[in-house]
Design a protein around this motif. Structure first.
Motif, short mmCIF file in Angstrom:
data_model
loop_
_atom_site.label_atom_id
_atom_site.label_comp_id
_atom_site.label_asym_id
_atom_site.label_seq_id
_atom_site.Cartn_x
_atom_site.Cartn_y
_atom_site.Cartn_z
N ILE A 1 36.83 13.31 13.77
CA ILE A 1 35.47 12.89 14.14
C ILE A 1 35.22 13.17 15.62
CG2 ILE A 1 33.95 10.91 14.42
CD1 ILE A 1 35.13 9.75 11.88
N ILE A 2 36.18 12.86 16.48
CA ILE A 2 35.98 13.05 17.92
C ILE A 2 35.80 14.53 18.26
CG2 ILE A 2 37.09 12.83 20.18
CD1 ILE A 2 38.41 10.25 19.12
N ILE A 3 36.71 15.37 17.73
CA ILE A 3 36.59 16.81 18.01
C ILE A 3 35.30 17.37 17.41
CG2 ILE A 3 37.67 19.06 17.65
CD1 ILE A 3 40.37 17.70 17.64
N GLY A 4 34.94 16.87 16.23
CA GLY A 4 33.69 17.33 15.60
C GLY A 4 32.47 16.99 16.43
N LEU A 5 32.43 15.78 17.01
CA LEU A 5 31.31 15.40 17.86
C LEU A 5 31.24 16.25 19.12
CD1 LEU A 5 31.45 11.50 17.53
CD2 LEU A 5 29.77 13.06 16.51
N VAL A 6 32.41 16.56 19.69
CA VAL A 6 32.43 17.44 20.87
C VAL A 6 31.89 18.82 20.52
CG1 VAL A 6 33.94 18.58 22.53
CG2 VAL A 6 34.32 16.18 21.96
N CYS A 7 32.30 19.33 19.37
CA CYS A 7 31.82 20.65 18.94
C CYS A 7 30.31 20.61 18.66
CB CYS A 7 32.57 21.10 17.69
SG CYS A 7 34.32 21.48 17.97
N LEU A 8 29.85 19.52 18.06
CA LEU A 8 28.41 19.39 17.78
C LEU A 8 27.60 19.43 19.07
CD1 LEU A 8 25.96 18.79 15.99
CD2 LEU A 8 26.56 16.36 16.12
N TYR A 9 28.11 18.79 20.11
CA TYR A 9 27.41 18.77 21.39
C TYR A 9 27.36 20.16 22.02
CZ TYR A 9 26.33 17.59 26.24
OH TYR A 9 25.77 17.54 27.49
N GLN A 10 28.39 20.98 21.80
CA GLN A 10 28.48 22.28 22.45
C GLN A 10 27.90 23.42 21.61
OE1 GLN A 10 32.61 22.83 23.49
NE2 GLN A 10 32.50 21.40 25.23
N LEU A 11 27.69 23.19 20.33
CA LEU A 11 27.20 24.27 19.48
C LEU A 11 25.76 24.65 19.84
CD1 LEU A 11 28.55 23.31 15.93
CD2 LEU A 11 29.06 25.41 17.18
N PRO A 12 25.45 25.95 19.87
CA PRO A 12 24.06 26.36 20.09
C PRO A 12 23.18 25.93 18.93
CG PRO A 12 25.58 28.21 20.38
CD PRO A 12 26.36 27.10 19.76
N VAL A 13 21.91 25.71 19.21
CA VAL A 13 20.94 25.31 18.20
C VAL A 13 19.93 26.44 18.04
CG1 VAL A 13 19.22 23.61 17.52
CG2 VAL A 13 21.24 22.90 18.81
N ALA A 14 19.68 26.85 16.81
CA ALA A 14 18.75 27.95 16.54
C ALA A 14 18.05 27.69 15.22
CB ALA A 14 19.47 29.30 16.51
N GLN A 15 17.00 28.47 14.98
CA GLN A 15 16.28 28.32 13.71
C GLN A 15 17.08 28.90 12.56
OE1 GLN A 15 12.42 30.13 13.68
NE2 GLN A 15 11.95 29.51 11.59
N TYR A 16 17.61 30.10 12.75
CA TYR A 16 18.39 30.79 11.74
C TYR A 16 19.64 31.38 12.38
CZ TYR A 16 14.58 30.49 8.32
OH TYR A 16 13.62 30.03 7.44
N PRO A 17 20.61 31.80 11.60
CA PRO A 17 21.77 32.49 12.19
C PRO A 17 21.35 33.73 12.96
CG PRO A 17 22.18 31.90 9.89
CD PRO A 17 20.74 31.62 10.14
N GLN A 18 22.24 34.19 13.83
CA GLN A 18 21.95 35.37 14.64
C GLN A 18 21.99 36.61 13.75
OE1 GLN A 18 20.95 35.61 17.76
NE2 GLN A 18 20.81 37.81 17.53
N ILE A 19 20.81 36.96 13.23
CA ILE A 19 20.73 38.11 12.31
C ILE A 19 19.84 39.21 12.87
CG2 ILE A 19 21.10 36.65 10.30
CD1 ILE A 19 18.10 36.85 9.77
N VAL A 20 19.20 38.95 14.00
CA VAL A 20 18.30 39.94 14.58
C VAL A 20 19.14 40.99 15.30
CG1 VAL A 20 16.40 40.34 16.18
CG2 VAL A 20 16.49 38.24 14.83
N PRO A 21 18.98 42.27 14.97
CA PRO A 21 19.74 43.31 15.68
C PRO A 21 19.43 43.29 17.17
CG PRO A 21 18.72 44.20 13.69
CD PRO A 21 18.15 42.83 13.89
N PRO A 22 20.44 43.30 18.03
CA PRO A 22 20.19 43.26 19.48
C PRO A 22 19.57 44.55 19.98
CG PRO A 22 22.52 43.61 19.02
CD PRO A 22 21.87 43.36 17.69
N THR A 23 18.88 44.46 21.09
CA THR A 23 18.15 45.62 21.62
C THR A 23 18.41 45.79 23.11
OG1 THR A 23 16.19 44.25 21.99
CG2 THR A 23 16.31 45.45 19.91
N ILE A 24 18.30 47.04 23.54
CA ILE A 24 18.35 47.40 24.96
C ILE A 24 17.08 48.17 25.26
CG2 ILE A 24 19.50 48.86 26.67
CD1 ILE A 24 22.14 48.08 25.48
#
Length: 773
Positions: free
Chosen positions: A21-44
């Motif tokens: 539980i403790i490690i899970g809470l630490v990970c929850l605090y550090q995890l990025p928050v987004a609408q959907y998974p990173q599926i958009v192809p990156p661009t330059i």
């Protein structure tokens, strides 16, 4: 047996659960928050400018060399470019999902630089910019004044000088662009008649400015080696690069000798002022003059965290604003993400409560209910450890997986409780009863876990964007199943051994007795139906076949789509004026749109950028883009949903004769296009010409709009914009000893604008341009 090991060591089992539980809470605090998974192809993005050039010239002289050099860069999927009539060129290179953009940017930079020698001199002076950017807008900061005391040039350049660079340094921010008036520029407005009177040309004026507005390195006095008696060392300074209008006005363009020496200064032949570098754009915010600071996030950035940093930075920098200047953030794409994530968290909590209520109803023992109840926090919070290890984000798909997992993870615990209670009722002590039950249930628990993993794991290997979406969903459920099994084999036996007690002879309370009677009646009714069905196997087989066929038919005839359309709290209003329309006409259309939006219910505000097409991500003179922000969902209710608001605006826009305007909804996943629907690219592979390409695009749009399932098909490509062709008699020019380079340079300076060099102002570097007044 593993379970007996932990039953004999209960503290060890509880420590494992608490650490999870403790490690899970630490990970929850550090995890990025987004609408959907990173599926958009990156661009330059590769960008440059050629002041005064037409779109066709830019495409031929800039686009072709750069695109030939960059084509085929490692990891790229495709590339697209936009050449605009305001002299800007933008090339966007799209890469495979998961590509390391730091490495790719170095490759693109080297390849683009290899084409620099093939570019016109004016472009080489401007330079090439290579950036990794996200195609979707994070938010827009609007600078304005309630009483409109500041002009557009001040608002935009305040953003350029004081906000653009501090915001660009923030973590997660990829690009900051200021729209409205152009950045400051020292504009030299030439008078052609006076130039002719004094016998000067634009080449003479340009050479004079270049010769007298340059950085001087005057050296030092008393620098080593010096005699031993040299007491001081001085740095020598001189006025080199100019900074004020009066200094530029005093530039000497021509001198004459004789009895009456003549000096021609720049003020004698031109009007000099500190104005704008370009005049392509204009902006307003809910009817006020404004400058729009558009902020783009990095491709892999945490959108909500980046947005929070911008809010804090703007709140701090606004303390130094001059009196009357204000800012607001009307358009923020993370607002919907925050609301969606908050709603899913609420659903997750409600689902957990409902599961516990159901367990209590059927087990009818608080002690027995506590065993599966403690499974939910340990397993759900522990899942965030797996999400962090696999590089996932907290998004709608992973949270949806956790909601479904709540009903799955308690199964193992319920089975163990039932098995232990069975042997307790047989007369065994709770500890021995649990050990005996686990001897029978260890294999089934592991088998159920492997079966669940086998069901969901294949979804993680689906190809394409669809696979990217469901990969995190499938792996999170599989992870919760594994964590649940570990918890069922370690902590649950300990809890059963210490918490379960033999049932006493006391009958259940009135509520449980009523529930049992209702449940028994439903069971009897169900058994009666099943008994009748078993006695009519052929009829039931026919009913089964009918149901299967009806389901297949309904599945095949239902409309298909990538993701459902959602009310994200804003829409995009696109306005297109006729080809060749001037900017004053565009401003008039913007004012009419302001009046329409001001009278439309459900609208909170809007942000308009004139001369900019969000579909192309580039300046297009006869386009304007307005981000229409709705009121909060709680204020609008169901009566003013997105469809109602958009339909109301479109009805009013349809009656407007000056321009074609309509509202489109944003894409379900930001970055996959700028609006909902799809984008189709036409390629002229046989080099038939731009006119044929436009004809084909218009024909395709017309035929597409004629189909029932398609609407609002349009192309931003234009080759029919009104143009003038200047037929120069080259033979006569050469016979009069007028070099063609001077003819073309004069045309560019008079009618386009010609870049001269740079000057310093407000601790920034700005450009000097000459142009006919």
């Amino acid at each position: 047996m593993i379970s007996q090991f932990f039953i004999e060591r209960p503290i060890f089992a509880n420590v494992i659960a608490f650490v999870t539980i403790i490690i899970g809470l630490v990970c929850l605090y550090q995890l990025p928050v987004a609408q959907y998974p990173q599926i958009v192809p990156p661009t330059i993005q590769v960008a440059t400018r050629y002041p005064g050039a037409s779109a066709e010239v830019i495409a031929a002289t800039i686009g072709v060399p750069i695109e030939q050099a960059v084509n085929g860069v490692e990891g790229s999927i495709y590339m697209s470019s936009t050449s605009s009539s305001d002299g800007s060129y933008t090339l966007t290179i799209t890469f495979n999902v998961g590509t390391d953009l730091n490495t790719s940017m170095s490759l693109v930079q080297n390849l683009a630089n290899s084409a620099l020698a093939q570019l016109p001199a004016g472009v080489q002076q401007q330079g090439i910019t290579v950036k990794k950017v996200s195609p979707n807008i994070l938010l827009v900061v609007s600078l304005y004044s309630e009483d409109d005391r500041f002009d557009e040039a001040f608002l935009s350049n305040y953003g350029v000088i004081n906000l653009q660079y501090p915001l660009a340094r923030l973590p997660g921010i990829g690009q900051v662009r200021v729209f409205g008036a152009g950045p400051y520029s020292m504009r030299v407005w030439l008078d052609p008649d006076k130039l002719e009177t004094y016998g000067l040309s634009t080449v003479d004026v340009q050479a004079a400015i270049q010769g007298q507005n340059l950085q001087v390195v005057a050296g030092q006095l008393g620098a080593p080696p010096v005699p031993n008696d040299q007491p001081f060392q001085f740095t020598v300074n001189a006025l080199g690069r100019l900074s004020d209008v009066t200094q530029f006005q005093d530039i000497i363009v021509k001198t004459g000798t004789g009895p009456a020496p003549q000096i021609v200064r720049l003020r004698d032949i031109a009007r000099v002022d500190l104005s704008q570098q370009y005049y392509s754009n204009y902006a307003n915010m809910t009817g006020h003059r404004s400058a729009q600071v558009i902020i783009f996030a990095l491709p892999d950035a945490n959108a909500i965290a980046a947005s929070n940093v911008v809010y804090r930075a703007m709140d701090e920098m606004s303390k130094d604003f001059p009196e009357g200047l204000a800012y607001t953030i009307r358009f923020d794409t993370t607002t919907f993400v925050r609301e969606a994530i908050s709603s899913v968290y609420e659903t997750l909590f409600i689902a957990g409560i409902l599961v516990l209520i159901v367990i209590l109803l059927f087990l009818q023992s608080m002690r027995a209910m506590l065993v599966p109840a403690t499974t939910v926090p340990v397993t759900i919070i522990g899942a965030f450890i797996a999400m962090m290890a696999m590089g996932f984000t907290v998004n709608l798909m992973t949270l949806f997986a956790l909601i479904l997992a709540i009903g799955i993870v308690v199964d193992d615990a319920i089975v163990i409780v039932e098995g232990s209670a069975y042997y307790i009722e047989k007369g065994l002590p709770p500890k021995e009863a649990t050990i005996k039950a686990m001897q029978e249930l260890t294999g089934p628990v592991m088998g159920i876990t492997l079966a669940l993993v086998a069901v969901f794991l294949p979804a993680a290997f689906l190809p394409g964007i669809t696979g990217q979406i469901f990969r995190q969903f499938a792996l999170v459920i599989a992870s919760t199943a594994v964590i649940s099994a570990i918890n069922a084999l370690t902590l649950k036996p300990v809890q059963c051994a210490f918490w379960l007690k033999p049932r006493d002879d006391k009958p259940p309370n009135r509520f449980y007795r009523g529930f049992n009677r209702v449940f028994q009646a439903m069971t009897d009714f169900y058994m009666a139906i099943v008994t009748r069905m078993v006695k009519r196997p052929l009829l039931m087989l026919m009913v089964f076949a009918i149901i299967i066929n009806a389901s297949v038919w309904g599945f095949l005839h239902r409309p298909t789509g990538f993701l459902p359309t959602e009310d994200q709290g804003y829409g995009v209003l696109l306005a297109r004026l006729p080809e060749g329309a001037s900017q004053p006409r565009g401003r008039e259309v913007a004012d009419k749109i302001n009046n329409i939006l001001n009278q439309t219910p459900g609208i909170k505000g809007w942000v308009t950028i004139g001369g900019y097409s969000v579909l192309d991500g580039a300046n297009v003179s006869n386009y304007s883009t307005t981000f229409v922000v709705y009121k909060d969902w709680s204020e609008r209710g169901t009566r003013l949903d997105q469809d109602t608001i958009v339909a109301s605006i479109n009805r009013q826009l349809f009656a407007m004769q000056e321009a074609q305007a309509f509202v489109v909804i944003p894409p379900p996943i930001r970055g996959l296009g700028q609006t909902g629907g799809f984008q189709l690219m036409l390629e002229d592979r046989r080099s038939l010409g731009l006119a044929e390409l436009q004809r084909t695009a218009q024909e395709l749009a017309q035929k597409g709009n004629a189909q029932a399932g398609l609407r609002n098909l349009a192309s931003t490509f234009s080759y029919s914009s009104p143009q003038l062709y200047l037929d120069i008699n080259r033979t006569k020019a050469e016979s009069l000893q007028v070099p063609m380079v001077n003819v073309f340079g004069t045309l560019q300076a008079y009618l386009g604008s010609s870049f001269v060099n740079l000057f310093n102002k407000f601790n920034q570097v700005f450009q000097v341009y000459i142009q006919a007044d």
